[in-house]
Design a protein around this motif. Structure first.
Motif, PDB file in Angstrom:
ATOM      1  N   LEU A   1      39.956  95.213  57.167  1.00  0.00           N
ATOM      2  CA  LEU A   1      40.419  95.574  58.503  1.00  0.00           C
ATOM      3  C   LEU A   1      41.274  96.839  58.456  1.00  0.00           C
ATOM      4  O   LEU A   1      41.150  97.713  59.319  1.00  0.00           O
ATOM      5  CB  LEU A   1      41.215  94.417  59.112  1.00  0.00           C
ATOM      6  N   ARG A   2      42.156  96.942  57.461  1.00  0.00           N
ATOM      7  CA  ARG A   2      42.976  98.156  57.310  1.00  0.00           C
ATOM      8  C   ARG A   2      42.084  99.391  57.223  1.00  0.00           C
ATOM      9  O   ARG A   2      42.304 100.386  57.927  1.00  0.00           O
ATOM     10  CB  ARG A   2      43.824  98.034  56.048  1.00  0.00           C
ATOM     11  N   ASP A   3      41.059  99.333  56.381  1.00  0.00           N
ATOM     12  CA  ASP A   3      40.172 100.479  56.217  1.00  0.00           C
ATOM     13  C   ASP A   3      39.386 100.764  57.490  1.00  0.00           C
ATOM     14  O   ASP A   3      39.126 101.936  57.823  1.00  0.00           O
ATOM     15  CB  ASP A   3      39.205 100.229  55.058  1.00  0.00           C
ATOM     16  N   ALA A   4      38.994  99.713  58.216  1.00  0.00           N
ATOM     17  CA  ALA A   4      38.238  99.902  59.452  1.00  0.00           C
ATOM     18  C   ALA A   4      39.068 100.608  60.525  1.00  0.00           C
ATOM     19  O   ALA A   4      38.518 101.332  61.370  1.00  0.00           O
ATOM     20  CB  ALA A   4      37.744  98.552  59.971  1.00  0.00           C
ATOM     21  N   MET A   5      40.373 100.416  60.501  1.00  0.00           N
ATOM     22  CA  MET A   5      41.246 101.048  61.494  1.00  0.00           C
ATOM     23  C   MET A   5      41.594 102.493  61.166  1.00  0.00           C
ATOM     24  O   MET A   5      42.108 103.222  62.027  1.00  0.00           O
ATOM     25  CB  MET A   5      42.533 100.231  61.670  1.00  0.00           C
ATOM     26  N   LEU A   6      41.350 102.936  59.945  1.00  0.00           N
ATOM     27  CA  LEU A   6      41.775 104.273  59.534  1.00  0.00           C
ATOM     28  C   LEU A   6      41.164 105.399  60.374  1.00  0.00           C
ATOM     29  O   LEU A   6      41.883 106.337  60.753  1.00  0.00           O
ATOM     30  CB  LEU A   6      41.467 104.486  58.052  1.00  0.00           C
ATOM     31  N   PRO A   7      39.845 105.375  60.713  1.00  0.00           N
ATOM     32  CA  PRO A   7      39.325 106.453  61.564  1.00  0.00           C
ATOM     33  C   PRO A   7      39.980 106.505  62.944  1.00  0.00           C
ATOM     34  O   PRO A   7      40.211 107.595  63.486  1.00  0.00           O
ATOM     35  CB  PRO A   7      37.831 106.116  61.668  1.00  0.00           C
ATOM     36  N   LEU A   8      40.280 105.338  63.518  1.00  0.00           N
ATOM     37  CA  LEU A   8      40.973 105.313  64.810  1.00  0.00           C
ATOM     38  C   LEU A   8      42.383 105.865  64.652  1.00  0.00           C
ATOM     39  O   LEU A   8      42.857 106.641  65.494  1.00  0.00           O
ATOM     40  CB  LEU A   8      41.008 103.885  65.365  1.00  0.00           C
ATOM     41  N   GLU A   9      43.049 105.481  63.582  1.00  0.00           N
ATOM     42  CA  GLU A   9      44.396 106.000  63.322  1.00  0.00           C
ATOM     43  C   GLU A   9      44.378 107.526  63.220  1.00  0.00           C
ATOM     44  O   GLU A   9      45.245 108.217  63.783  1.00  0.00           O
ATOM     45  CB  GLU A   9      44.938 105.385  62.035  1.00  0.00           C
ATOM     46  N   GLU A  10      43.381 108.065  62.517  1.00  0.00           N
ATOM     47  CA  GLU A  10      43.278 109.517  62.360  1.00  0.00           C
ATOM     48  C   GLU A  10      43.088 110.200  63.710  1.00  0.00           C
ATOM     49  O   GLU A  10      43.709 111.237  64.001  1.00  0.00           O
ATOM     50  CB  GLU A  10      42.121 109.852  61.428  1.00  0.00           C
TER      51      GLU A  10
ATOM     52  N   GLN B   1      32.711 102.458  65.270  1.00  0.00           N
ATOM     53  CA  GLN B   1      31.913 101.271  65.581  1.00  0.00           C
ATOM     54  C   GLN B   1      32.119 100.132  64.584  1.00  0.00           C
ATOM     55  O   GLN B   1      31.788  98.983  64.890  1.00  0.00           O
ATOM     56  CB  GLN B   1      30.433 101.635  65.682  1.00  0.00           C
ATOM     57  N   ILE B   2      32.680 100.406  63.411  1.00  0.00           N
ATOM     58  CA  ILE B   2      32.998  99.349  62.457  1.00  0.00           C
ATOM     59  C   ILE B   2      33.999  98.363  63.049  1.00  0.00           C
ATOM     60  O   ILE B   2      34.081  97.197  62.635  1.00  0.00           O
ATOM     61  CB  ILE B   2      33.559  99.958  61.152  1.00  0.00           C
ATOM     62  N   LEU B   3      34.769  98.794  64.068  1.00  0.00           N
ATOM     63  CA  LEU B   3      35.750  97.915  64.705  1.00  0.00           C
ATOM     64  C   LEU B   3      35.118  96.947  65.703  1.00  0.00           C
ATOM     65  O   LEU B   3      35.789  96.007  66.144  1.00  0.00           O
ATOM     66  CB  LEU B   3      36.828  98.747  65.408  1.00  0.00           C
ATOM     67  N   ASN B   4      33.866  97.153  66.076  1.00  0.00           N
ATOM     68  CA  ASN B   4      33.171  96.191  66.919  1.00  0.00           C
ATOM     69  C   ASN B   4      32.811  94.967  66.083  1.00  0.00           C
ATOM     70  O   ASN B   4      32.326  95.093  64.955  1.00  0.00           O
ATOM     71  CB  ASN B   4      31.920  96.825  67.524  1.00  0.00           C
TER      72      ASN B   4
ATOM     73  N   GLU C   1      47.813  89.664  71.460  1.00  0.00           N
ATOM     74  CA  GLU C   1      47.984  91.099  71.245  1.00  0.00           C
ATOM     75  C   GLU C   1      47.005  91.647  70.206  1.00  0.00           C
ATOM     76  O   GLU C   1      46.878  92.857  70.053  1.00  0.00           O
ATOM     77  CB  GLU C   1      49.414  91.412  70.822  1.00  0.00           C
ATOM     78  N   LYS C   2      46.292  90.745  69.484  1.00  0.00           N
ATOM     79  CA  LYS C   2      45.325  91.170  68.474  1.00  0.00           C
ATOM     80  C   LYS C   2      43.882  91.098  68.989  1.00  0.00           C
ATOM     81  O   LYS C   2      42.942  91.364  68.240  1.00  0.00           O
ATOM     82  CB  LYS C   2      45.443  90.289  67.221  1.00  0.00           C
ATOM     83  N   ILE C   3      43.681  90.690  70.243  1.00  0.00           N
ATOM     84  CA  ILE C   3      42.333  90.551  70.802  1.00  0.00           C
ATOM     85  C   ILE C   3      41.559  91.854  70.656  1.00  0.00           C
ATOM     86  O   ILE C   3      42.045  92.926  71.012  1.00  0.00           O
ATOM     87  CB  ILE C   3      42.412  90.160  72.292  1.00  0.00           C
ATOM     88  N   TYR C   4      40.339  91.762  70.123  1.00  0.00           N
ATOM     89  CA  TYR C   4      39.542  92.986  69.987  1.00  0.00           C
ATOM     90  C   TYR C   4      39.194  93.524  71.382  1.00  0.00           C
ATOM     91  O   TYR C   4      38.984  92.781  72.328  1.00  0.00           O
ATOM     92  CB  TYR C   4      38.271  92.744  69.152  1.00  0.00           C
ATOM     93  N   GLY C   5      39.181  94.842  71.489  1.00  0.00           N
ATOM     94  CA  GLY C   5      38.903  95.464  72.778  1.00  0.00           C
ATOM     95  C   GLY C   5      40.051  95.381  73.758  1.00  0.00           C
ATOM     96  O   GLY C   5      39.849  95.437  74.966  1.00  0.00           O
ATOM     97  N   SER C   6      41.274  95.257  73.237  1.00  0.00           N
ATOM     98  CA  SER C   6      42.450  95.160  74.107  1.00  0.00           C
ATOM     99  C   SER C   6      43.459  96.232  73.731  1.00  0.00           C
ATOM    100  O   SER C   6      43.371  96.878  72.688  1.00  0.00           O
ATOM    101  CB  SER C   6      43.108  93.780  73.981  1.00  0.00           C
ATOM    102  N   ASN C   7      44.420  96.411  74.629  1.00  0.00           N
ATOM    103  CA  ASN C   7      45.594  97.253  74.365  1.00  0.00           C
ATOM    104  C   ASN C   7      46.813  96.529  74.879  1.00  0.00           C
ATOM    105  O   ASN C   7      46.734  95.788  75.861  1.00  0.00           O
ATOM    106  CB  ASN C   7      45.480  98.596  75.085  1.00  0.00           C
ATOM    107  N   HIS C   8      47.952  96.708  74.226  1.00  0.00           N
ATOM    108  CA  HIS C   8      49.165  96.262  74.892  1.00  0.00           C
ATOM    109  C   HIS C   8      50.144  97.425  75.050  1.00  0.00           C
ATOM    110  O   HIS C   8      50.324  98.244  74.166  1.00  0.00           O
ATOM    111  CB  HIS C   8      49.814  95.030  74.234  1.00  0.00           C
TER     112      HIS C   8
END
Length: 369
Positions: free
Chosen positions: A171-180, A358-361, A303-310
């Motif tokens: 999951l950490r690695d999957a979030m890296l492109p979004l973080e960038e 798309q890896i986050l889907n 707060e961890k629901i996929y496709g959400s924001n808080h």
């Protein structure tokens, strides 16, 4: 009897979340008796590595009595004589929320809640525990918890462990492109039913959360520039200090809530009037846990629901500050809004659009494991 999966969960907490080492002290705080099996597993593993576990087991009904009757003097004495001195001696902290009734303290008067927050919660947890220990907070499954999630108890228990025992390295690695992408972004826009809100994040830091502070985990958070939030936002069901809200709607101008609506307007009004910072925002986050799909009146999951924001009312975090200070920190969740970064659509509803995201889907996250 301890569920065998509790030992897997305890191992994650000891080796990954708190990185507990020989000779270190760890305070295990259990609220409710339902999670005693996890406590046993944590104590067993802590002793195996030569660490020193300390136990703090709290009865929720007794705690409610203290909340109802406590005032500023009572909580200051509790913090100064016991809470802060004990926490100062700890290297790590695990908080297990295992109450059978999440609404146990829903009738505690607002004045009493504020006394507890200001004179105990702030010095013991926000000032000492959060800043100076390796800490992790989680819930524990129960029939009542399953009821809030509208699931059979056995199915909910399986869901709970699946969400909590996620492959956090993946999951950490999957979030890296979004973080960038977010580190390069200036404006974020959320647009959906009842929601059209813009905020700026120029130069803000982003924190990739993968099981080191919360379990379950899966969020990428920062904070908006304090005066930059404008528009309106509608949130999913939530609970704050034991009070349930079926919905919350906020109208915001230059970072300040100017109008609002909620299923409990009076309670929301009281929260917004807590202090100057409670009408501003201290956090903005993406939820990315691919197992968690629906709200269940529990913020550590919701707060961890996929496709959400808080977009969080109140206090910021030291890891990604924006200068907002408040006794309130309320992680309100917006699910399924379209997300634009500097005008580019990166998430349509709950599904990320660009190839690198798309890896986050969920379907893609679990593909090929």
């Amino acid at each position: 009897m301890t569920d065998p999966r509790d030992y897997k969960l305890a191992e994650t907490i000891i080796t990954h979340s708190t990185r507990l080492e020989k000779g270190e002290r760890i305070l295990i705080n259990l609220i409710g008796f339902n999670g005693i099996g996890l406590v046993r597993a944590l104590v067993t593993l802590a002793r195996e590595i030569g660490a020193h576990p300390y136990l703090d087991i709290v009865d929720p009904e007794t705690q409610r009595i203290l909340l109802e009757t406590g005032d500023a003097g009572f909580w200051k004495d509790q913090a100064e004589s016991d809470g802060v001195p004990l926490m100062k001696q700890m290297d790590a902290f695990v908080g297990i929320r295992a109450s059978e009734n999440i609404y146990e303290s829903s009738k505690v008067p607002e004045k009493a809640n504020r006394a507890f927050q200001q004179h105990y919660l702030q010095p013991v947890h926000f000032d000492e525990r959060v800043k100076n220990t390796k800490w992790c907070v989680l819930r524990y499954p129960s029939p009542a918890f399953a009821m809030n999630a509208r699931m059979p108890t056995s199915a909910f228990t399986d869901f709970y462990y699946n969400a909590c025992l996620l492959d956090y390295a993946r999951l950490r690695d999957a979030m890296l492109p979004l973080e960038e992408r977010l580190r390069k972004a200036s404006e974020v826009r959320l647009k959906g039913e009842g929601t059209d809100i813009r905020l700026h994040v120029d130069g803000q830091d982003w924190v990739n959360c993968h099981g080191t502070r919360n379990i379950p985990d899966g969020e990428l958070f920062s904070s908006p520039l304090r005066d930059s939030v404008n528009g309106r936002i509608r949130y999913a069901p939530s609970v704050y200090l034991g009070k349930p809200f079926d919905f919350v709607e906020l109208t915001v101008k230059d970072g300040v809530v100017t109008d609002f609506d909620a299923s409990d307007r009076e309670a929301l009004q009281s929260i917004l009037d807590t202090d100057e910072g409670s009408r501003r925002f201290g956090e903005f986050s993406f939820g990315t846990n691919p197992v968690i799909g629906q709200p269940m009146y529990d913020i550590l999951f919701d707060e961890k629901i996929y496709g959400s924001n808080h977009l969080t009312l109140g206090q910021d975090y030291d890891e990604a500050p924006n200068g907002n200070k408040s006794q309130v920190h309320w992680d309100l969740v917006c699910i399924g809004a379209d997300v634009y970064l500097d005008g580019e659509l990166i998430r349509k509803g709950r599904h990320f659009v660009p190839d690198d995201l798309q890896i986050l889907n969920p379907d893609n996250f679990f593909k090929g494991r």
